[in-house]
Design an enzyme around this catalytic site. Structure first.
Site, PDB file in Angstrom:
ATOM      1  N   GLU A   1       1.082  -0.530  -5.094  1.00  0.00           N
ATOM      2  CA  GLU A   1       0.084   0.506  -5.332  1.00  0.00           C
ATOM      3  C   GLU A   1       0.808   1.839  -5.408  1.00  0.00           C
ATOM      4  O   GLU A   1       1.306   2.356  -4.407  1.00  0.00           O
ATOM      5  CB  GLU A   1      -0.957   0.550  -4.206  1.00  0.00           C
ATOM      6  CG  GLU A   1      -2.072   1.533  -4.494  1.00  0.00           C
ATOM      7  CD  GLU A   1      -2.585   2.273  -3.267  1.00  0.00           C
ATOM      8  OE1 GLU A   1      -3.729   2.762  -3.325  1.00  0.00           O
ATOM      9  OE2 GLU A   1      -1.855   2.386  -2.271  1.00  0.00           O
TER      10      GLU A   1
ATOM     11  N   ASP B   1       0.820  -1.197   0.000  1.00  0.00           N
ATOM     12  CA  ASP B   1       0.000   0.000   0.000  1.00  0.00           C
ATOM     13  C   ASP B   1       0.865   1.262   0.000  1.00  0.00           C
ATOM     14  O   ASP B   1       1.931   1.304   0.633  1.00  0.00           O
ATOM     15  CB  ASP B   1      -0.897  -0.012   1.259  1.00  0.00           C
ATOM     16  CG  ASP B   1      -1.807   1.184   1.344  1.00  0.00           C
ATOM     17  OD1 ASP B   1      -2.707   1.303   0.503  1.00  0.00           O
ATOM     18  OD2 ASP B   1      -1.611   2.027   2.249  1.00  0.00           O
TER      19      ASP B   1
END
EC number: 3.2.1.20
Length: 567
Positions: A298, A226
């Site tokens: 990401e 993330d």
């Protein structure tokens, strides 16, 4: 003339009956990935919130629809200020979702079905309720600089201390917050309850490698990392933090887009960290065997930066730096717009690395039915699965789920809740998501129409189109996409996208997608006769019907078809 594989993206989809060309293809290069938002996939205990036992009970569905691997949004212990992206214990499961025993049972079931499990890994920050942060606040040995702390600047006019720099957090407001107990500012690129870890500290990096090993030892197949661009920040040689320049993109100085984030995003050290983690996973495989463990990154970054995250001539990084380009398409996008989005990726990533991935949606973005219209859901699913490389589907997109209007009533309300509503399994009570009296978010008022059970029985439903695409994508000839000339793509008209996949020997697939609201007449596409193998609901054609592409063919508005030629 069409653009060929080494220049751009294509889509004549060829499926061969041999394994030729597949030997050098790793599993992730052609995978069908599927994101599960655990709160919303399946509730097993009637509390209205999805959990691990619920996911385990539905893994057979992923096998049914052709999924290679699923990645789970955060399931770790958390106060849920940011719905799990604020982790208070990286080594345990939040009781909302179950226990470590439940997780182990999920892994066992997934392996028995041949479905790989990827975890959401959130390294940039922790919760402020994490024991690491508590120890850092108290300056305990080894944790003093575990987070990013600074004295700030002395304001000569007021005598007070100001933040170290003008940095603004992603969620707006200052990126620095004063901690009264420690008498210093701490950095948080996101919420104030999400303090940033200090990756310049080797101990932090060692802790994160230990976290990775903990979950690898429990059987996971990889991690989706993330917020990759935010992991490192730039610090001057004298220890100060430079102000970021005004971007000119916004007028609110407290908004994230007010500054150009040249010091707080995509720093060179972040690229090196990706190489370090890839080396760790490769070494783990070398020592423990099994398939490659993967890293998804990401990163809403430029394609040049994503290329660096993937690797260079001397280092390998994240196998799948996530490609969000097709998520920017709208209901007004033409075939030429689609080609432009494909080119943006392929002209760098395919040319330099021969890799591609295509993301349909995620938990932070409106669903395809809302971004592009319900009538175009199948079109995007056809495109991403016809293109070479891996596809990433957000749960429910395969049945055409849409956003739900969710009334914000409390501090925990999210403006992104509309795309996070419960999975629609049947037309029964609570869509068979939960046996409870209510669900944590409301169900779509259209769930009795758009659900798995109903769509299984409708031949041209979104679900069955999706399943048909996976059957094509997983065929042996499809794995020849790295061969020279194995695919091509072009906009044959303003509104019609053509993708060709071929083994150049005995079989060729031609995918035609009409993005427009009018009929399209196509003349002389190829001097061959093809057979329809897949047609969406807007098509007047049917599988088994012949099409002489040396003659004129007509595509209805929003029609997509897959045609096959055999030598």
């Amino acid at each position: 003339m069409p653009k060929w594989a080494h220049l751009g993206l294509a889509a004549l989809l060829l499926i061969s009956t041999t394994q030729e060309g597949a030997a050098d293809i790793d599993w992730w290069e052609n995978a069908s990935l599927y994101q599960i938002y655990p709160r919303s996939f399946q509730d097993s205990d009637g509390d209205g919130i999805g959990d691990l036992k619920g996911i385990t009970s539905r893994l057979g569905y992923l096998k049914e629809i052709g999924i290679t691997a699923t990645w789970l949004s955060p399931i770790f212990t958390s106060p849920m200020s940011d719905f799990g992206y604020d982790i208070s214990n990286f080594y345990d499961i939040d009781p909302i979702f179950g226990t470590l025993d439940d997780f182990d049972a999920l892994i066992v079931e997934a392996k028995s079905l041949g479905v790989k499990i990827i975890l959401d890994f959130v390294p940039n920050h922790s919760s402020d309720e994490n024991v690491w942060f508590e120890k850092s606040v108290n300056r305990e040995d080894g944790y003093d600089d575990f987070y990013v702390w600074d004295d700030g600047k002395l304001n000569e006019e007021t005598g007070a201390r100001d933040p170290p720099s003008n940095w603004v957090s992603v969620f707006s407001g200052p990126m620095w917050t004063w901690n009264e107990k420690r008498q210093q500012y701490f950095l948080h690129q996101f919420q104030v309850k999400q303090p940033d870890l200090n990756f310049t500290n080797p101990m932090v990096r060692e802790h994160m490698l230990d976290v990775l090993k903990f979950w690898l030892d429990r059987g996971v197949d990889g991690f989706r990392i993330d917020a990759v661009p935010h992991i490192y920040e730039h610090r001057n040689a004298d220890g100060s933090y430079p102000d970021e320049p005004v971007s000119g993109w916004g007028s609110d100085p407290n908004a994230y887009d007010y500054h150009d984030h040249i010091y707080t995003k995509d720093q060179p050290a972040t690229v090196d960290l990706m190489y370090e983690w890839r080396e760790f996973l490769d070494n783990y495989r070398a020592q423990n065997g099994g398939d490659s463990r993967v890293l998804l990154a990401e990163a809403y970054s430029s394609v040049e930066t994503l290329s660096a995250y993937f690797g260079n001539s001397t280092h390998q990084g994240t196998q799948l730096p996530m490609n969000f380009q097709l998520m920017y398409l709208s209901g007004y996008s033409t075939a030429k717009d689609v080609v432009g989005s494909i080119d943006y990726w392929m002209n760098t990533m395919w040319k330099e690395h021969q890799t591609a991935n295509w993301v349909v949606g995620n938990h932070d973005t409106n669903r395809v039915a809302d971004r592009m219209g319900a009538h175009k859901v199948d079109l995007l699913n056809v495109i991403v699965n016809a293109l070479p490389g891996s596809s990433v589907t957000y749960y429910g997109e395969e049945i055409g789920m849409s956003n739900v209007d969710v009334e914000c009533t409390g501090d925990s309300c999210e403006d992104r809740d509309g795309e996070r509503t419960p999975m629609q399994w049947t037309a029964g009570k609570n869509a068979n998501f939960s046996d409870g009296e209510s669900t944590w978010l409301p169900l779509s008022p259209e769930y009795q129409r758009y659900n798995v059970q109903t769509e299984r029985g409708v031949s041209r439903s979104s679900l069955n189109i999706f399943k048909g695409l996976q059957a094509l994508k997983s065929s042996s000839a499809f794995l020849a996409f790295k061969d020279d000339g194995g695919f091509s793509y072009e906009a044959v008209t303003e509104q019609v996208l053509q993708i060709i996949r071929t083994n150049k020997i005995s079989e060729e697939y031609r995918i035609l997608v009409n993005m427009g609201n009018g009929m399209e007449i196509l003349d002389g596409l190829a001097p061959k006769t093809y057979e329809y193998v897949l047609a969406t609901a807007y098509s007047t054609h049917y599988p088994g019907q012949k099409a002489d592409l040396s003659q004129r063919i007509i595509l209805m508005p929003y029609e997509a078809v897959v045609l096959r030629w055999l030598a």
